[in-house]
Design a protein around this motif. Sequence first.
Motif, PDB file in Angstrom:
ATOM      1  N   ALA A  57       0.772  -1.403   0.078  1.00 34.67           N
ATOM      2  CA  ALA A  57       0.104   0.076  -0.071  1.00 34.67           C
ATOM      3  C   ALA A  57       1.006   1.300  -0.112  1.00 34.67           C
ATOM      4  CB  ALA A  57      -0.873  -0.101   1.259  1.00 34.67           C
ATOM      5  N   GLU A  58       1.947   1.313   0.761  1.00 36.55           N
ATOM      6  CA  GLU A  58       2.668   2.290   0.887  1.00 36.55           C
ATOM      7  C   GLU A  58       3.384   2.636  -0.252  1.00 36.55           C
ATOM      8  OE1 GLU A  58       5.333   2.608   4.270  1.00 36.55           O
ATOM      9  OE2 GLU A  58       3.892   1.080   5.314  1.00 36.55           O
ATOM     10  N   ILE A  59       3.911   1.439  -1.195  1.00 39.25           N
ATOM     11  CA  ILE A  59       4.410   1.500  -2.648  1.00 39.25           C
ATOM     12  C   ILE A  59       3.436   2.082  -3.406  1.00 39.25           C
ATOM     13  CG2 ILE A  59       5.248   0.229  -4.657  1.00 39.25           C
ATOM     14  CD1 ILE A  59       6.542  -1.610  -2.409  1.00 39.25           C
ATOM     15  N   ALA A  60       2.052   1.766  -3.497  1.00 35.95           N
ATOM     16  CA  ALA A  60       1.056   2.166  -4.478  1.00 35.95           C
ATOM     17  C   ALA A  60       0.987   3.480  -4.186  1.00 35.95           C
ATOM     18  CB  ALA A  60      -0.001   1.463  -4.259  1.00 35.95           C
ATOM     19  N   ALA A  61       1.139   4.035  -2.810  1.00 42.44           N
ATOM     20  CA  ALA A  61       0.510   5.522  -2.506  1.00 42.44           C
ATOM     21  C   ALA A  61       1.659   6.318  -3.256  1.00 42.44           C
ATOM     22  CB  ALA A  61       0.485   5.495  -1.143  1.00 42.44           C
ATOM     23  N   LYS A  62       3.093   5.868  -2.946  1.00 42.48           N
ATOM     24  CA  LYS A  62       4.089   6.599  -3.538  1.00 42.48           C
ATOM     25  C   LYS A  62       4.027   6.666  -5.056  1.00 42.48           C
ATOM     26  CE  LYS A  62       9.226   6.592  -3.712  1.00 42.48           C
ATOM     27  NZ  LYS A  62      10.406   5.607  -3.503  1.00 42.48           N
ATOM     28  N   GLU A  63       3.987   5.426  -5.680  1.00 40.37           N
ATOM     29  CA  GLU A  63       4.236   5.578  -7.373  1.00 40.37           C
ATOM     30  C   GLU A  63       2.800   5.834  -7.983  1.00 40.37           C
ATOM     31  OE1 GLU A  63       7.019   5.154  -8.200  1.00 40.37           O
ATOM     32  OE2 GLU A  63       8.256   3.904  -6.750  1.00 40.37           O
ATOM     33  N   LEU A  64       1.839   5.653  -7.425  1.00 42.83           N
ATOM     34  CA  LEU A  64       0.618   5.914  -7.884  1.00 42.83           C
ATOM     35  C   LEU A  64      -0.070   7.406  -7.710  1.00 42.83           C
ATOM     36  CD1 LEU A  64      -1.105   2.591  -7.996  1.00 42.83           C
ATOM     37  CD2 LEU A  64       0.401   3.310  -9.832  1.00 42.83           C
ATOM     38  N   ASN A  65       0.314   7.880  -6.604  1.00 41.93           N
ATOM     39  CA  ASN A  65      -0.265   9.113  -6.056  1.00 41.93           C
ATOM     40  C   ASN A  65      -1.610   9.062  -5.586  1.00 41.93           C
ATOM     41  OD1 ASN A  65       0.199  11.967  -5.234  1.00 41.93           O
ATOM     42  ND2 ASN A  65      -0.694  12.800  -7.264  1.00 41.93           N
ATOM     43  N   ILE A  66      -1.830   7.845  -4.757  1.00 42.85           N
ATOM     44  CA  ILE A  66      -3.161   7.585  -4.213  1.00 42.85           C
ATOM     45  C   ILE A  66      -2.816   7.463  -2.693  1.00 42.85           C
ATOM     46  CG2 ILE A  66      -3.832   6.419  -6.298  1.00 42.85           C
ATOM     47  CD1 ILE A  66      -3.410   3.775  -4.485  1.00 42.85           C
ATOM     48  N   TYR A  67      -4.080   7.681  -1.957  1.00 42.53           N
ATOM     49  CA  TYR A  67      -4.160   8.017  -0.775  1.00 42.53           C
ATOM     50  C   TYR A  67      -3.930   6.618   0.151  1.00 42.53           C
ATOM     51  CZ  TYR A  67      -6.102   9.160   3.959  1.00 42.53           C
ATOM     52  OH  TYR A  67      -6.256   9.122   5.508  1.00 42.53           O
ATOM     53  N   CYS A  68      -3.058   6.595   1.026  1.00 43.29           N
ATOM     54  CA  CYS A  68      -2.841   5.399   1.792  1.00 43.29           C
ATOM     55  C   CYS A  68      -3.037   5.769   3.325  1.00 43.29           C
ATOM     56  CB  CYS A  68      -1.186   5.022   1.706  1.00 43.29           C
ATOM     57  SG  CYS A  68      -0.650   3.730   2.644  1.00 43.29           S
ATOM     58  N   HIS A  69      -4.023   4.771   4.115  1.00 40.90           N
ATOM     59  CA  HIS A  69      -4.255   5.075   5.387  1.00 40.90           C
ATOM     60  C   HIS A  69      -4.091   3.789   6.254  1.00 40.90           C
ATOM     61  CE1 HIS A  69      -7.934   3.700   3.653  1.00 40.90           C
ATOM     62  NE2 HIS A  69      -8.375   3.400   4.898  1.00 40.90           N
ATOM     63  N   GLN A  70      -4.207   3.840   7.598  1.00 42.85           N
ATOM     64  CA  GLN A  70      -4.215   2.788   8.477  1.00 42.85           C
ATOM     65  C   GLN A  70      -5.554   2.339   8.630  1.00 42.85           C
ATOM     66  OE1 GLN A  70      -1.202   1.607  10.022  1.00 42.85           O
ATOM     67  NE2 GLN A  70      -2.500  -0.166  10.749  1.00 42.85           N
ATOM     68  N   ASP A  71      -5.763   0.940   8.235  1.00 41.99           N
ATOM     69  CA  ASP A  71      -6.938   0.080   8.618  1.00 41.99           C
ATOM     70  C   ASP A  71      -6.695  -1.111   9.082  1.00 41.99           C
ATOM     71  OD1 ASP A  71      -9.717  -0.500   8.245  1.00 41.99           O
ATOM     72  OD2 ASP A  71      -9.634  -1.353   6.238  1.00 41.99           O
ATOM     73  N   HIS A  72      -7.287  -0.824  10.419  1.00 43.04           N
ATOM     74  CA  HIS A  72      -7.102  -2.250  11.364  1.00 43.04           C
ATOM     75  C   HIS A  72      -5.666  -2.449  11.481  1.00 43.04           C
ATOM     76  CE1 HIS A  72      -9.274  -4.949  13.769  1.00 43.04           C
ATOM     77  NE2 HIS A  72      -8.475  -6.001  13.334  1.00 43.04           N
ATOM     78  N   ASN A  73      -5.189  -3.705  10.934  1.00 43.66           N
ATOM     79  CA  ASN A  73      -3.821  -3.805  11.289  1.00 43.66           C
ATOM     80  C   ASN A  73      -2.696  -3.555  10.218  1.00 43.66           C
ATOM     81  OD1 ASN A  73      -3.812  -5.933  13.876  1.00 43.66           O
ATOM     82  ND2 ASN A  73      -5.409  -6.615  12.679  1.00 43.66           N
ATOM     83  N   PHE A  74      -3.313  -3.099   8.894  1.00 40.07           N
ATOM     84  CA  PHE A  74      -2.426  -2.764   7.834  1.00 40.07           C
ATOM     85  C   PHE A  74      -2.422  -1.364   7.320  1.00 40.07           C
ATOM     86  CE2 PHE A  74      -2.388  -7.406   7.573  1.00 40.07           C
ATOM     87  CZ  PHE A  74      -1.261  -7.764   7.233  1.00 40.07           C
ATOM     88  N   MET A  75      -1.487  -0.737   6.886  1.00 36.49           N
ATOM     89  CA  MET A  75      -1.616   0.408   5.900  1.00 36.49           C
ATOM     90  C   MET A  75      -2.579  -0.122   4.749  1.00 36.49           C
ATOM     91  SD  MET A  75      -0.583   3.029   7.497  1.00 36.49           S
ATOM     92  CE  MET A  75      -0.441   4.181   6.200  1.00 36.49           C
ATOM     93  N   THR A  76      -3.367   0.739   4.164  1.00 39.33           N
ATOM     94  CA  THR A  76      -3.840   0.155   2.876  1.00 39.33           C
ATOM     95  C   THR A  76      -4.361   1.211   1.971  1.00 39.33           C
ATOM     96  OG1 THR A  76      -6.099  -1.053   2.289  1.00 39.33           O
ATOM     97  CG2 THR A  76      -6.406   0.627   3.950  1.00 39.33           C
ATOM     98  N   ALA A  77      -4.516   1.105   0.644  1.00 39.28           N
ATOM     99  CA  ALA A  77      -4.700   1.902  -0.368  1.00 39.28           C
ATOM    100  C   ALA A  77      -5.621   1.277  -1.260  1.00 39.28           C
ATOM    101  CB  ALA A  77      -3.513   2.484  -1.143  1.00 39.28           C
ATOM    102  N   SER A  78      -6.473   1.831  -2.253  1.00 35.20           N
ATOM    103  CA  SER A  78      -7.037   1.010  -3.095  1.00 35.20           C
ATOM    104  C   SER A  78      -7.416   1.859  -4.263  1.00 35.20           C
ATOM    105  CB  SER A  78      -8.512   1.050  -2.746  1.00 35.20           C
ATOM    106  OG  SER A  78      -9.424   2.078  -2.303  1.00 35.20           O
ATOM    107  N   ILE A  79      -7.748   1.149  -5.560  1.00 35.58           N
ATOM    108  CA  ILE A  79      -8.050   1.851  -6.808  1.00 35.58           C
ATOM    109  C   ILE A  79      -9.151   1.145  -7.285  1.00 35.58           C
ATOM    110  CG2 ILE A  79      -5.565   2.279  -7.441  1.00 35.58           C
ATOM    111  CD1 ILE A  79      -5.553  -0.596  -8.937  1.00 35.58           C
TER     112      ILE A  79
END
Length: 246
Positions: A57-79
């Motif tokens: 999720a952190e890689i995706a946020a950095k490379e795709l310029n999308i939002y990344c946030h904490q959700d329960h036990n993991f950082m998460t991002a979505s498309i």
Amino acid sequence: LKSSENTQNTSDTNLNKRTKSIYTPLELQFIEMKKQYKDAVLCVECGYKYRFFGEDAEIAAKELNIYCHQDHNFMTASIPSHRLFVHVRRLVAKGYKVGVIKQMETAALKAAGENKSSLFSRKLTALYTKSTLIGEDILFKQIWFQTLIFDDSVDVEEVTTDVPDNYLLCICENGENLKDRKKGDIVIGIMAIQPTTGEVIFDSFRDCASRLELESRVLRLQPVEIILPSSLSDQSEKLINSITSM
């Protein structure tokens, strides 16, 4: 989907020692898949979107310029699902191996079945790298799908600019005797495949310690990926390292 996948009973043995929270069934499913594909950024289908978890999720946020946030036990991002291959291409272009994890059941069929309250079954359906991302046909379907269904404009340049010769090169070698290997003389075999066209190039040749023949072939083919044997001569390894570092 989120509620049904995050509220199943889970034992205390699945406690996250860092957050002191119990892993959800979806998180446990991701952990198991990540164990199998440690070197890939995984896109996990969840309903009408694909989600990234943890470091992915952190890689995706950095490379795709999308939002990344904490959700329960993991950082998460979505498309959105309909933007999957645009983002896959961007990640692959940055040098990442990308795995696509798809749901093997539809929501409608699952709702009508006996296991409607259980976790969606998922599995890896595609693994993309620079040489294997051939999806011209998939990507043109993607543009058509987005234009007709979502009316979401896509820059054609961002999905059709392929490297003209995206060769995947495999190298093997064999010294006929110990004396030759010590001198650096060796017989080398190469096979190059271009998945976009199905072209196959193969050759074998004797090379000296300077590896001039091997160098000329690699530079001529300009492969985007190279597969090497577990055991490679020092001279060949030094040459490959110098070429790939450029």
